[in-house]
Motif scaffolding. Structure first.
Motif, PDB file in Angstrom:
ATOM      1  N   GLN A   1       0.813  -1.226   0.000  1.00  0.00           N
ATOM      2  CA  GLN A   1       0.000   0.000   0.000  1.00  0.00           C
ATOM      3  C   GLN A   1       0.846   1.275   0.000  1.00  0.00           C
ATOM      4  OE1 GLN A   1      -2.340  -0.784   3.548  1.00  0.00           O
ATOM      5  NE2 GLN A   1      -4.091  -1.467   2.317  1.00  0.00           N
ATOM      6  N   GLY A   2       2.165   1.136   0.146  1.00  0.00           N
ATOM      7  CA  GLY A   2       3.022   2.313   0.172  1.00  0.00           C
ATOM      8  C   GLY A   2       3.040   3.035   1.494  1.00  0.00           C
ATOM      9  N   ILE A   3       2.682   2.339   2.560  1.00  0.00           N
ATOM     10  CA  ILE A   3       2.664   2.926   3.900  1.00  0.00           C
ATOM     11  C   ILE A   3       3.986   2.629   4.593  1.00  0.00           C
ATOM     12  CG2 ILE A   3       1.561   2.845   6.170  1.00  0.00           C
ATOM     13  CD1 ILE A   3      -1.087   2.288   4.701  1.00  0.00           C
ATOM     14  N   LEU A   4       4.564   3.628   5.235  1.00  0.00           N
ATOM     15  CA  LEU A   4       5.870   3.505   5.862  1.00  0.00           C
ATOM     16  C   LEU A   4       5.726   3.150   7.343  1.00  0.00           C
ATOM     17  CD1 LEU A   4       7.519   6.685   4.298  1.00  0.00           C
ATOM     18  CD2 LEU A   4       7.489   4.351   3.387  1.00  0.00           C
ATOM     19  N   ALA A   5       6.754   2.520   7.885  1.00  0.00           N
ATOM     20  CA  ALA A   5       6.739   2.129   9.293  1.00  0.00           C
ATOM     21  C   ALA A   5       7.329   3.232  10.167  1.00  0.00           C
ATOM     22  CB  ALA A   5       7.530   0.835   9.493  1.00  0.00           C
ATOM     23  N   GLY A   6       6.701   3.458  11.308  1.00  0.00           N
ATOM     24  CA  GLY A   6       7.153   4.499  12.238  1.00  0.00           C
ATOM     25  C   GLY A   6       8.131   4.028  13.279  1.00  0.00           C
ATOM     26  N   ASP A   7       8.658   2.816  13.127  1.00  0.00           N
ATOM     27  CA  ASP A   7       9.616   2.256  14.076  1.00  0.00           C
ATOM     28  C   ASP A   7       8.972   2.249  15.463  1.00  0.00           C
ATOM     29  OD1 ASP A   7      12.326   2.379  15.844  1.00  0.00           O
ATOM     30  OD2 ASP A   7      12.760   1.523  13.878  1.00  0.00           O
ATOM     31  N   ASN A   8       9.702   2.645  16.505  1.00  0.00           N
ATOM     32  CA  ASN A   8       9.114   2.627  17.851  1.00  0.00           C
ATOM     33  C   ASN A   8       8.736   4.022  18.334  1.00  0.00           C
ATOM     34  OD1 ASN A   8      11.714   3.607  18.316  1.00  0.00           O
ATOM     35  ND2 ASN A   8      11.890   2.608  20.309  1.00  0.00           N
ATOM     36  N   LEU A   9       8.658   4.985  17.432  1.00  0.00           N
ATOM     37  CA  LEU A   9       8.227   6.328  17.819  1.00  0.00           C
ATOM     38  C   LEU A   9       6.735   6.317  18.143  1.00  0.00           C
ATOM     39  CD1 LEU A   9      10.034   8.546  15.158  1.00  0.00           C
ATOM     40  CD2 LEU A   9      10.583   8.382  17.596  1.00  0.00           C
ATOM     41  N   ASN A  10       6.352   6.999  19.212  1.00  0.00           N
ATOM     42  CA  ASN A  10       4.928   7.134  19.467  1.00  0.00           C
ATOM     43  C   ASN A  10       4.320   8.068  18.420  1.00  0.00           C
ATOM     44  OD1 ASN A  10       5.375   9.826  20.352  1.00  0.00           O
ATOM     45  ND2 ASN A  10       5.488   9.219  22.500  1.00  0.00           N
ATOM     46  N   PRO A  11       3.003   8.111  18.280  1.00  0.00           N
ATOM     47  CA  PRO A  11       2.400   8.889  17.193  1.00  0.00           C
ATOM     48  C   PRO A  11       2.801  10.364  17.169  1.00  0.00           C
ATOM     49  CG  PRO A  11       0.792   7.390  18.124  1.00  0.00           C
ATOM     50  CD  PRO A  11       1.997   7.309  19.011  1.00  0.00           C
ATOM     51  N   GLN A  12       2.875  10.997  18.351  1.00  0.00           N
ATOM     52  CA  GLN A  12       3.214  12.421  18.357  1.00  0.00           C
ATOM     53  C   GLN A  12       4.659  12.673  17.928  1.00  0.00           C
ATOM     54  OE1 GLN A  12       2.025  10.632  20.942  1.00  0.00           O
ATOM     55  NE2 GLN A  12       2.838  11.296  22.925  1.00  0.00           N
ATOM     56  N   LYS A  13       5.548  11.746  18.241  1.00  0.00           N
ATOM     57  CA  LYS A  13       6.939  11.894  17.788  1.00  0.00           C
ATOM     58  C   LYS A  13       7.054  11.549  16.301  1.00  0.00           C
ATOM     59  CE  LYS A  13       8.906  12.344  22.073  1.00  0.00           C
ATOM     60  NZ  LYS A  13       9.435  11.166  22.762  1.00  0.00           N
ATOM     61  N   ALA A  14       6.333  10.519  15.859  1.00  0.00           N
ATOM     62  CA  ALA A  14       6.347  10.167  14.441  1.00  0.00           C
ATOM     63  C   ALA A  14       5.833  11.328  13.591  1.00  0.00           C
ATOM     64  CB  ALA A  14       5.501   8.913  14.199  1.00  0.00           C
ATOM     65  N   ARG A  15       4.842  12.047  14.099  1.00  0.00           N
ATOM     66  CA  ARG A  15       4.319  13.211  13.377  1.00  0.00           C
ATOM     67  C   ARG A  15       5.407  14.265  13.176  1.00  0.00           C
ATOM     68  NH1 ARG A  15       2.908  18.153  15.238  1.00  0.00           N
ATOM     69  NH2 ARG A  15       1.652  19.391  13.778  1.00  0.00           N
ATOM     70  N   ILE A  16       6.181  14.534  14.222  1.00  0.00           N
ATOM     71  CA  ILE A  16       7.231  15.543  14.122  1.00  0.00           C
ATOM     72  C   ILE A  16       8.295  15.115  13.120  1.00  0.00           C
ATOM     73  CG2 ILE A  16       9.110  16.687  15.386  1.00  0.00           C
ATOM     74  CD1 ILE A  16       7.275  16.533  17.882  1.00  0.00           C
ATOM     75  N   LEU A  17       8.748  13.862  13.216  1.00  0.00           N
ATOM     76  CA  LEU A  17       9.791  13.407  12.301  1.00  0.00           C
ATOM     77  C   LEU A  17       9.294  13.392  10.866  1.00  0.00           C
ATOM     78  CD1 LEU A  17      12.647  12.452  11.878  1.00  0.00           C
ATOM     79  CD2 LEU A  17      11.906  10.117  12.427  1.00  0.00           C
ATOM     80  N   LEU A  18       8.051  12.990  10.635  1.00  0.00           N
ATOM     81  CA  LEU A  18       7.511  13.008   9.272  1.00  0.00           C
ATOM     82  C   LEU A  18       7.433  14.435   8.742  1.00  0.00           C
ATOM     83  CD1 LEU A  18       6.307  11.733   6.794  1.00  0.00           C
ATOM     84  CD2 LEU A  18       4.082  11.614   7.976  1.00  0.00           C
ATOM     85  N   ALA A  19       7.003  15.376   9.564  1.00  0.00           N
ATOM     86  CA  ALA A  19       6.939  16.775   9.125  1.00  0.00           C
ATOM     87  C   ALA A  19       8.326  17.301   8.778  1.00  0.00           C
ATOM     88  CB  ALA A  19       6.287  17.632  10.203  1.00  0.00           C
ATOM     89  N   PHE A  20       9.313  16.997   9.617  1.00  0.00           N
ATOM     90  CA  PHE A  20      10.684  17.412   9.320  1.00  0.00           C
ATOM     91  C   PHE A  20      11.178  16.758   8.033  1.00  0.00           C
ATOM     92  CE2 PHE A  20      12.919  19.442  13.125  1.00  0.00           C
ATOM     93  CZ  PHE A  20      11.749  19.938  13.663  1.00  0.00           C
ATOM     94  N   ALA A  21      10.894  15.465   7.885  1.00  0.00           N
ATOM     95  CA  ALA A  21      11.348  14.748   6.692  1.00  0.00           C
ATOM     96  C   ALA A  21      10.764  15.366   5.422  1.00  0.00           C
ATOM     97  CB  ALA A  21      10.949  13.275   6.792  1.00  0.00           C
ATOM     98  N   LEU A  22       9.502  15.771   5.483  1.00  0.00           N
ATOM     99  CA  LEU A  22       8.847  16.331   4.307  1.00  0.00           C
ATOM    100  C   LEU A  22       9.405  17.704   3.920  1.00  0.00           C
ATOM    101  CD1 LEU A  22       5.154  15.259   5.039  1.00  0.00           C
ATOM    102  CD2 LEU A  22       6.627  14.412   3.186  1.00  0.00           C
ATOM    103  N   THR A  23      10.183  18.319   4.796  1.00  0.00           N
ATOM    104  CA  THR A  23      10.827  19.591   4.423  1.00  0.00           C
ATOM    105  C   THR A  23      12.063  19.361   3.554  1.00  0.00           C
ATOM    106  OG1 THR A  23      12.290  19.715   6.364  1.00  0.00           O
ATOM    107  CG2 THR A  23      10.064  20.650   6.589  1.00  0.00           C
ATOM    108  N   VAL A  24      12.564  18.125   3.500  1.00  0.00           N
ATOM    109  CA  VAL A  24      13.779  17.856   2.717  1.00  0.00           C
ATOM    110  C   VAL A  24      13.560  16.865   1.586  1.00  0.00           C
ATOM    111  CG1 VAL A  24      15.326  18.430   4.611  1.00  0.00           C
ATOM    112  CG2 VAL A  24      14.576  16.059   4.336  1.00  0.00           C
ATOM    113  N   THR A  25      12.461  16.080   1.631  1.00  0.00           N
ATOM    114  CA  THR A  25      12.243  15.081   0.583  1.00  0.00           C
ATOM    115  C   THR A  25      10.780  14.646   0.564  1.00  0.00           C
ATOM    116  OG1 THR A  25      12.950  12.929  -0.316  1.00  0.00           O
ATOM    117  CG2 THR A  25      12.819  13.128   2.075  1.00  0.00           C
ATOM    118  N   ARG A  26      10.339  14.188  -0.607  1.00  0.00           N
ATOM    119  CA  ARG A  26       9.031  13.534  -0.731  1.00  0.00           C
ATOM    120  C   ARG A  26       9.187  12.085  -1.209  1.00  0.00           C
ATOM    121  NH1 ARG A  26       4.836  17.373   0.127  1.00  0.00           N
ATOM    122  NH2 ARG A  26       5.956  19.059   1.167  1.00  0.00           N
TER     123      ARG A  26
END
Length: 332
Positions: free
Chosen positions: A295-320
């Motif tokens: 389905q193209g869904i990525l794994a968040g490793d062991n980050l809780n949802p609020q931390k995964a949200r921050i890392l995904l937002a940061f990641a989207l500033t440098v790559t899609r």
């Protein structure tokens, strides 16, 4: 022998709050009395026994209001402290506990300084009976001044315990021991005789990251959808309609939404939204299984949802690129 120099940036929160009397440990915030940074320090004269603490006023902000704008402003304040205070050993940031773990993780991803930065707060106001504010602040200063704290990114200190920003989460509404690291435990403790560390984080952290908060104008919209019995994907579709560029799914353990929510998430991916699967349970890794990969869904490793949200937002500033975002989640 001179004492180490530590900057204290106060943002408000319970540790800066005053109640009506010593038993007002619940409704104190309605009084609206919040101490300035210097006033907090004056209530803990013992600080002068462990460090030369230098006040860096910031302004009182309810922690439930703190987000990206304050993360960037705090990053700038930390860099300014390093630039303006010769021989600075470390920085302490006073913060409300509601969002402290999120601010800590954001700073741990986006700071470019190598002095220790320690987040600290309190569960009881400064005027409350048996307030934890004085000892928490004193210990945070001790940790920030400790040479062993270097190279660990942003740390969080409460209840004599030292936690890594990436790993720690708030687990109780009122208890003093609210901050916990579920999978791995504390990094160390601040005891009466010394600050003692027992392990170090392995994931990349400030200043050795690919992110710099000071250069970010904004963060892309990333939302969190929470799995529950009968959740039908309505929230996912609403987030997409609102312009979400990323969605974190807080699924059932070990990382599954309901079938109906899964359909909505798959639709979002097809529409160009990056979806990361996390879990609502607060412990353990989410692994990218065959269906998620399909389905193209990525794994968040062991980050809780609020931390995964921050890392995904940061990641989207440098790559899609999904592969690059997956790499980022494996790196930080």
């Amino acid at each position: 022998m001179s004492l180490p120099r530590v900057a204290f940036i106060g943002t408000g929160g319970t540790m800066a709050s005053l109640g009506r009397h010593a038993l007002d440990i619940q409704d104190y915030s309605t009084l609206g009395q919040v101490m300035a940074t210097e006033t907090i320090m004056a209530r803990v004269p013992e600080l002068a026994m462990v460090a030369e603490v230098i006040a860096r006023p910031y302004g009182a902000v309810i922690s439930s209001r703190i987000g990206f704008k304050d993360w960037r402003a705090l990053a700038e304040a930390c860099h300014a402290a390093v630039d303006e205070i010769p021989g600075l050993a470390g920085i302490v940031i006073g913060h409300g506990t509601s969002t402290m773990e999120e601010t800590a993780f954001a700073l741990s991803l986006g700071l470019k300084i190598d002095v220790p930065v320690v987040m600290v707060g309190a569960q009881r106001p400064a005027t409350g009976l048996s307030s934890d504010m004085p000892m928490n602040l004193l210990n945070a200063v001790r940790v920030a001044a400790c040479p062993d704290a270097r190279g660990m990114g942003v740390l969080l200190m409460l209840n004599d315990e030292i936690h890594a920003a990436r790993e720690v989460t708030k687990t109780a509404t009122w208890r003093m021991q609210t901050f916990r690291t579920p999978d791995f435990g504390v990094l160390g403790q601040a005891d009466a005789d010394k600050v003692a560390f027992y392990r170090r984080p392995l994931r990349k952290t400030a200043p050795n990251t690919e992110f710099d908060l000071r250069t970010m104008e904004s963060l892309p919209r990333v939302d969190i959808t929470y799995a529950y019995a009968d959740s039908d994907g309505t929230a996912v579709r609403a987030f997409v309609a609102a312009g979400a560029q990323g969605i974190v799914s807080a699924g059932f353990a070990p990382g599954n939404p309901t079938p109906w929510e899964a359909e909505a998430l798959a639709e979002a991916v097809k529409g160009g939204v990056t979806v990361v699967q996390s879990a609502r349970v607060g412990s353990g890794r989410v692994v990218a299984g065959a269906k998620m990969r399909e389905q193209g869904i990525l794994a968040g490793d062991n980050l809780n949802p609020q931390k995964a949200r921050i890392l995904l937002a940061f990641a989207l500033t440098v790559t899609r690129d999904p592969a690059e975002i997956a790499r980022i989640f494996e790196t930080y």
